[in-house]
Design a protein around this motif. Structure first.
Motif, PDB file in Angstrom:
ATOM      1  N   ARG A   1       0.836  -1.296  -0.005  1.00 39.74           N
ATOM      2  CA  ARG A   1       0.189   0.002   0.016  1.00 39.74           C
ATOM      3  C   ARG A   1       0.911   1.183   0.031  1.00 39.74           C
ATOM      4  NH1 ARG A   1      -5.340   0.864   1.847  1.00 39.74           N
ATOM      5  NH2 ARG A   1      -5.220  -1.180   2.544  1.00 39.74           N
ATOM      6  N   ALA A   2       2.022   1.350   0.940  1.00 42.32           N
ATOM      7  CA  ALA A   2       2.783   2.400   0.943  1.00 42.32           C
ATOM      8  C   ALA A   2       3.404   2.608  -0.343  1.00 42.32           C
ATOM      9  CB  ALA A   2       3.910   2.133   2.047  1.00 42.32           C
ATOM     10  N   ARG A   3       3.986   1.526  -1.106  1.00 41.98           N
ATOM     11  CA  ARG A   3       4.453   1.634  -2.429  1.00 41.98           C
ATOM     12  C   ARG A   3       3.791   1.937  -3.199  1.00 41.98           C
ATOM     13  NH1 ARG A   3       5.225  -4.015  -5.205  1.00 41.98           N
ATOM     14  NH2 ARG A   3       3.120  -3.399  -5.326  1.00 41.98           N
ATOM     15  N   ASP A   4       2.452   1.639  -3.484  1.00 37.89           N
ATOM     16  CA  ASP A   4       1.518   1.959  -4.241  1.00 37.89           C
ATOM     17  C   ASP A   4       1.229   3.351  -4.221  1.00 37.89           C
ATOM     18  OD1 ASP A   4       1.293  -0.510  -5.314  1.00 37.89           O
ATOM     19  OD2 ASP A   4      -0.808  -0.978  -4.129  1.00 37.89           O
ATOM     20  N   GLU A   5       0.870   4.040  -2.956  1.00 39.63           N
ATOM     21  CA  GLU A   5       0.570   5.404  -2.689  1.00 39.63           C
ATOM     22  C   GLU A   5       1.799   6.174  -3.327  1.00 39.63           C
ATOM     23  OE1 GLU A   5      -0.020   5.896   1.250  1.00 39.63           O
ATOM     24  OE2 GLU A   5      -1.976   4.866   1.024  1.00 39.63           O
ATOM     25  N   SER A   6       3.161   5.797  -3.141  1.00 34.77           N
ATOM     26  CA  SER A   6       4.461   6.456  -3.477  1.00 34.77           C
ATOM     27  C   SER A   6       4.273   6.310  -4.896  1.00 34.77           C
ATOM     28  CB  SER A   6       5.456   5.929  -2.973  1.00 34.77           C
ATOM     29  OG  SER A   6       6.757   6.515  -3.477  1.00 34.77           O
ATOM     30  N   ARG A   7       4.259   5.318  -5.757  1.00 36.84           N
ATOM     31  CA  ARG A   7       4.154   5.356  -7.166  1.00 36.84           C
ATOM     32  C   ARG A   7       3.194   6.384  -7.672  1.00 36.84           C
ATOM     33  NH1 ARG A   7       5.051  -0.889  -8.601  1.00 36.84           N
ATOM     34  NH2 ARG A   7       7.100  -1.236  -7.787  1.00 36.84           N
ATOM     35  N   LEU A   8       1.774   6.047  -7.128  1.00 38.96           N
ATOM     36  CA  LEU A   8       0.919   6.903  -7.599  1.00 38.96           C
ATOM     37  C   LEU A   8       1.043   8.378  -7.507  1.00 38.96           C
ATOM     38  CD1 LEU A   8      -2.367   5.033  -6.566  1.00 38.96           C
ATOM     39  CD2 LEU A   8      -1.772   5.064  -8.573  1.00 38.96           C
ATOM     40  N   GLN A   9       1.718   8.864  -6.354  1.00 36.34           N
ATOM     41  CA  GLN A   9       2.003  10.258  -6.053  1.00 36.34           C
ATOM     42  C   GLN A   9       3.130  10.630  -7.091  1.00 36.34           C
ATOM     43  OE1 GLN A   9       0.558  12.317  -3.958  1.00 36.34           O
ATOM     44  NE2 GLN A   9       1.572  13.901  -5.450  1.00 36.34           N
ATOM     45  N   TRP A  10       4.342   9.790  -7.447  1.00 34.57           N
ATOM     46  CA  TRP A  10       4.989  10.065  -8.255  1.00 34.57           C
ATOM     47  C   TRP A  10       4.365  10.230  -9.913  1.00 34.57           C
ATOM     48  CZ3 TRP A  10       6.910   8.059 -12.873  1.00 34.57           C
ATOM     49  CH2 TRP A  10       8.548   8.815 -13.282  1.00 34.57           C
ATOM     50  N   ILE A  11       3.482   9.413 -10.143  1.00 25.97           N
ATOM     51  CA  ILE A  11       2.818   9.670 -11.565  1.00 25.97           C
ATOM     52  C   ILE A  11       1.891  10.920 -11.485  1.00 25.97           C
ATOM     53  CG2 ILE A  11       0.946   8.459 -12.846  1.00 25.97           C
ATOM     54  CD1 ILE A  11       1.794   5.799 -11.812  1.00 25.97           C
TER      55      ILE A  11
ATOM     56  N   ALA B   1       2.152  15.100 -16.878  1.00 30.76           N
ATOM     57  CA  ALA B   1       2.338  15.622 -18.331  1.00 30.76           C
ATOM     58  C   ALA B   1       3.638  15.027 -19.041  1.00 30.76           C
ATOM     59  CB  ALA B   1       2.705  17.298 -17.886  1.00 30.76           C
ATOM     60  N   LEU B   2       4.675  14.787 -18.120  1.00 29.10           N
ATOM     61  CA  LEU B   2       5.957  14.266 -18.841  1.00 29.10           C
ATOM     62  C   LEU B   2       5.696  12.905 -19.223  1.00 29.10           C
ATOM     63  CD1 LEU B   2       8.766  14.676 -19.527  1.00 29.10           C
ATOM     64  CD2 LEU B   2       9.560  13.897 -17.166  1.00 29.10           C
ATOM     65  N   LEU B   3       4.895  12.071 -18.120  1.00 28.80           N
ATOM     66  CA  LEU B   3       4.743  10.870 -18.811  1.00 28.80           C
ATOM     67  C   LEU B   3       3.407  10.617 -19.998  1.00 28.80           C
ATOM     68  CD1 LEU B   3       4.129   9.269 -15.097  1.00 28.80           C
ATOM     69  CD2 LEU B   3       5.938   8.796 -16.760  1.00 28.80           C
ATOM     70  N   LEU B   4       2.703  11.364 -19.907  1.00 27.90           N
ATOM     71  CA  LEU B   4       1.719  11.563 -21.144  1.00 27.90           C
ATOM     72  C   LEU B   4       2.394  11.888 -22.519  1.00 27.90           C
ATOM     73  CD1 LEU B   4      -1.458  13.484 -19.573  1.00 27.90           C
ATOM     74  CD2 LEU B   4      -1.166  10.930 -20.313  1.00 27.90           C
ATOM     75  N   LEU B   5       3.495  12.651 -22.408  1.00 27.77           N
ATOM     76  CA  LEU B   5       4.436  13.032 -23.681  1.00 27.77           C
ATOM     77  C   LEU B   5       5.206  11.789 -24.100  1.00 27.77           C
ATOM     78  CD1 LEU B   5       5.081  15.526 -25.477  1.00 27.77           C
ATOM     79  CD2 LEU B   5       6.871  16.189 -23.719  1.00 27.77           C
ATOM     80  N   ALA B   6       5.687  11.165 -22.904  1.00 28.71           N
ATOM     81  CA  ALA B   6       6.582  10.284 -23.263  1.00 28.71           C
ATOM     82  C   ALA B   6       5.831   9.015 -23.802  1.00 28.71           C
ATOM     83  CB  ALA B   6       7.287   9.683 -21.746  1.00 28.71           C
ATOM     84  N   ALA B   7       4.431   8.768 -23.326  1.00 26.36           N
ATOM     85  CA  ALA B   7       3.605   7.751 -24.021  1.00 26.36           C
ATOM     86  C   ALA B   7       3.320   8.148 -25.072  1.00 26.36           C
ATOM     87  CB  ALA B   7       2.299   7.679 -22.980  1.00 26.36           C
ATOM     88  N   LEU B   8       2.862   9.199 -25.725  1.00 29.38           N
ATOM     89  CA  LEU B   8       2.646   9.822 -27.106  1.00 29.38           C
ATOM     90  C   LEU B   8       3.795   9.484 -28.047  1.00 29.38           C
ATOM     91  CD1 LEU B   8       0.743  13.037 -26.579  1.00 29.38           C
ATOM     92  CD2 LEU B   8      -0.206  10.558 -27.239  1.00 29.38           C
ATOM     93  N   ALA B   9       5.196   9.851 -27.528  1.00 31.41           N
ATOM     94  CA  ALA B   9       6.275   9.530 -28.151  1.00 31.41           C
ATOM     95  C   ALA B   9       6.538   8.059 -28.409  1.00 31.41           C
ATOM     96  CB  ALA B   9       7.572  10.144 -27.515  1.00 31.41           C
ATOM     97  N   ALA B  10       6.270   7.301 -27.449  1.00 30.42           N
ATOM     98  CA  ALA B  10       6.768   5.942 -27.423  1.00 30.42           C
ATOM     99  C   ALA B  10       5.513   5.064 -28.397  1.00 30.42           C
ATOM    100  CB  ALA B  10       6.404   5.212 -26.036  1.00 30.42           C
ATOM    101  N   ALA B  11       4.309   5.665 -28.478  1.00 27.40           N
ATOM    102  CA  ALA B  11       3.149   5.072 -29.295  1.00 27.40           C
ATOM    103  C   ALA B  11       3.388   5.541 -30.830  1.00 27.40           C
ATOM    104  CB  ALA B  11       1.754   5.815 -28.688  1.00 27.40           C
ATOM    105  N   ALA B  12       4.239   6.534 -31.063  1.00 32.97           N
ATOM    106  CA  ALA B  12       4.614   6.769 -32.541  1.00 32.97           C
ATOM    107  C   ALA B  12       5.965   6.909 -32.997  1.00 32.97           C
ATOM    108  CB  ALA B  12       3.939   8.295 -32.702  1.00 32.97           C
ATOM    109  N   LEU B  13       7.091   7.216 -32.247  1.00 37.90           N
ATOM    110  CA  LEU B  13       8.300   7.200 -32.684  1.00 37.90           C
ATOM    111  C   LEU B  13       8.803   5.978 -33.272  1.00 37.90           C
ATOM    112  CD1 LEU B  13      10.445   9.650 -32.742  1.00 37.90           C
ATOM    113  CD2 LEU B  13      11.064   8.792 -30.580  1.00 37.90           C
ATOM    114  N   PRO B  14       8.669   4.805 -32.775  1.00 39.93           N
ATOM    115  CA  PRO B  14       9.202   3.799 -33.221  1.00 39.93           C
ATOM    116  C   PRO B  14       8.502   3.485 -34.667  1.00 39.93           C
ATOM    117  CG  PRO B  14       8.564   3.482 -30.903  1.00 39.93           C
ATOM    118  CD  PRO B  14       8.015   4.650 -31.261  1.00 39.93           C
ATOM    119  N   ALA B  15       7.285   3.538 -34.789  1.00 39.26           N
ATOM    120  CA  ALA B  15       6.715   3.517 -35.956  1.00 39.26           C
ATOM    121  C   ALA B  15       7.219   4.509 -36.960  1.00 39.26           C
ATOM    122  CB  ALA B  15       5.297   3.391 -36.018  1.00 39.26           C
ATOM    123  N   LEU B  16       7.504   5.748 -36.433  1.00 38.72           N
ATOM    124  CA  LEU B  16       7.981   6.999 -37.407  1.00 38.72           C
ATOM    125  C   LEU B  16       9.329   6.483 -37.836  1.00 38.72           C
ATOM    126  CD1 LEU B  16       6.646  10.086 -35.763  1.00 38.72           C
ATOM    127  CD2 LEU B  16       5.620   9.016 -37.789  1.00 38.72           C
TER     128      LEU B  16
END
Length: 641
Positions: free
Chosen positions: A258-268, A273-288
């Protein structure tokens, strides 16, 4: 603005009309208390005090109690405020009975108790009592009462839960108690009674689907006999303590998770914003990147030099349909213009004779008659000039449309296409296929990149599907945030984004196919000639005198989609006798620029053949907090209607 206001008003009206009925029957469970009395013979008398808050009209309530291991329920009563309900009523869910009555019925897993009443927008407390027989486990040294005082089948959250367990005789310092819950966020506490007669349990905000369990262990010697209990040979305390120690260890692990989950969720959340940008890049950059390298190796056109902007004469003798396919964006592009150009080329080469005429056409439902330009076609195949397979398709199409008549009007071919769309769709499909075969045989296009691109697409989709399959398989109930499942979902989304982009890339063809050096050179020269046909109506120095060249201009102009520009130039620059000497030009000198029989025939045939419809298809035990547990009987759930 008015539309938005009308929508708001309509929504409000619908809410007022339907919200009362949608909320007609709602109940909550603010509290419940459970009294547990261990009798001298080992039977367990349970009384549940269930408090409902009703919103709307209700007439029935129920409890379903699951039992295992040979246990059964006896001596059921239901009361309210000290008033006993009458037994013998229906125990079917949703049934109606006399107010103040109840009924029981066995179920596949235990027993159902149903009681009948009348309640409207009020708070009521019902007392449901029953005796558990062969439920208490009695060993040589201790008796083990492991009871779910609240079951997981309830559909609403319980606000507050209290349980009080009493044993037949006091056993100071020899009683142990533990509390368990499926989900530990219930603020649970257990406490031993100071006089050694039992223990109590408290919990709050027990969500739907959660359960709460009370385990009470006491010396078996406090029982008078075991006629109503389940007797087990041997000592049980050591085993029970080992089980509770394991549960306690699991709780520690759960708390760490539970403590680990809370820590991870808080980090997320902190880096969303950075994670969403990275996800978009990961979802397109390899294909490009993959698409770029495939294009670089397989799709980049060879460099061509030394080709002028305008080439005044055809740079070769290749048929118009093939040249159009050569300069098209992809190797499979074949249009209705190519079909029409082939027909006119057959006329030019004396395989078909054509004469201009006027045909009477009725419009406005037959009320109006118009004379329209038309062509009379006569089949006369030139044996000295053999036809290619795709040219034979066009010749056969004209022959089919003529119905074996030696002479027929081109407007009749349009009618035949409309009457037999399936046949002419197949004709056009075969025509395109045979043009493609001829283009490939000349080595103008290189399609080696298809295999590499296909593998890239397949791998991306396999990863997507594999991750989508693994996501639910990785889910483990009761382990907190399902990180493994979320990770697989993320992989599926990222791989899916790349798979979609690569699928678009492979469908586009331009990224993985290219012209050969020879094909690129010829395409550049023919494109220069096409540019000339499009521009030369306004070029003073461009005026060929040969009728044969003018006829070639028109046939290639049809294939390139610039026939109207060629006809304009012919009216302005061609020899005066072009219409009399040519077999493909029928120009109206008094009409608008580009008008006449040739234009009519071209546009009619090209549109008709291309739009032919395809065929249809179908721990210690001295009290305290809660742990995991899960071995207790009873519980179940209930509700109201």
């Amino acid at each position: 603005m008015r539309k938005a206001l009308a929508t708001l008003v309509l929504s409000s009206v619908l809410l007022l009309l339907f919200a009362p009925s949608a909320m007609a029957q709602v109940f909550t469970l603010p509290e419940a208390s459970v009294d547990i009395q261990v009798l001298g013979d080992g039977r367990v008398r349970v009384t549940e005090h269930l408090t409902y808050n009703f919103s709307g009209h209700f007439e029935g309530g129920y409890r379903e109690i699951p039992l295992t291991g040979g246990s059964f329920i006896d001596d059921v009563t239901v009361s309210e405020g000290g008033e006993e309900y009458t037994p013998g009523a229906s125990a079917e869910l949703g049934s109606f009975g006399a107010e103040g009555s109840f009924g029981t019925t066995p179920t596949a897993t235990g027993m159902r108790i149903v009681w009948h009443y009348r309640a409207d927008d009020e708070r009521r407390t019902f007392d449901v009592s029953y005796t558990l027989v062969n439920f208490l486990a009695v060993y040589d040294d201790v008796a083990d009462l492991n009871l779910k005082v609240w079951g997981p089948e309830w559909s609403v959250t319980l606000g507050r839960l209290n349980a009080d367990a009493t044993i037949p005789r006091p056993a100071p310092d020899q009683v142990r108690v533990w509390g368990h819950a499926r989900l530990l966020d219930v603020g649970g506490q257990t406490e031993l009674k100071s006089d050694g007669t039992g223990a109590t349990l408290e919990a709050s905000d027990v969500e739907a689907g959660n359960w709460v369990e009370m385990r009470l262990v006491f010396p078996s010697s406090v029982l008078k006999n075991t006629s109503g209990a389940k007797v087990l040979a041997g000592s049980g305390l050591e085993q029970i303590l080992a089980e509770e120690e394991e549960y306690a260890g699991l709780v520690e692990i759960d708390e760490a998770k539970r403590a680990r989950d809370e820590s991870r969720l808080q980090w997320i959340l902190d880096h969303l914003a950075l994670l969403l940008l990275a996800a978009l890049a990961a979802a397109a950059l390899p294909a490009l990147v993959t698409g770029y390298f495939i294009w670089r190796n397989y799709g980049k056109e060879p460099t061509v030099t030394g080709v002028p902007e305008h080439t005044f004469e055809p740079p070769g003798t290749d048929p118009p349909a093939l040249v159009a396919a050569l300069i098209a964006p992809t190797s499979t592009t074949v249009s209705g213009d190519a079909f029409a150009a082939t027909l006119f080329d057959l006329i030019r080469r004396k395989h078909i004779d054509a004469q201009w005429t006027l045909t009477e056409k009725r419009t406005w439902g037959g009320l109006k008659k118009d004379d329209v330009s038309d062509l009379v076609l006569t089949l006369k195949k030139n044996q000295k000039d053999p036809l290619t397979p795709f040219e034979q398709e066009v010749y056969d199409a004209v022959e089919y449309a003529s119905k074996d008549d030696d002479r027929f009007h081109l407007t009749e071919m349009k009618d035949q296409v409309k009457e037999h769309p399936t046949h002419f769709h197949e004709v056009f499909t075969d025509f395109k296929k045979k043009v493609g075969n001829d283009v490939r045989s000349r080595g103008w296009w290189i399609t080696k990149g298809l295999s590499t691109t296909g593998w890239a697409v397949a791998i991306a989709w396999l990863i997507t599907i594999g991750a989508a399959v693994m996501a639910p398989l990785a889910y483990q109930e009761g382990t907190g945030v399902p990180w493994a499942t979320l990770a697989w979902v993320a992989v599926a989304l990222v791989a899916g984004g790349n798979a979609v982009l690569l699928t678009i890339f492979i469908a586009n063809r331009k990224g993985w196919e290219k012209r050969s050096p020879e094909g690129a050179q010829q395409a550049a020269e023919w494109s220069s000639f096409k540019q000339f046909l499009n521009d030369f109506a306004g070029m003073e120095e461009a005026a060929p005198g040969s009728i044969e060249i003018w006829e070639q201009y028109l046939c290639y102009g049809i294939a390139f989609g610039v026939s109207e520009r060629v006809l304009e130039a012919a009216q302005l620059k061609a020899p005066p006798d072009l219409g009399d000497r040519s077999s493909v030009y029928w120009i109206d000198p008094h009409g608008g620029i580009g008008s006449g029989g040739s234009l009519f025939a071209i546009t009619s045939l090209s549109h008709a053949i291309q739009t032919a419809a395809p065929p249809s298809s179908t721990s210690s035990g001295g009290g305290g907090g809660f742990s995991g547990g899960g071995g207790g009987g009873g519980g179940g759930g209930g509700g109201a209607w």
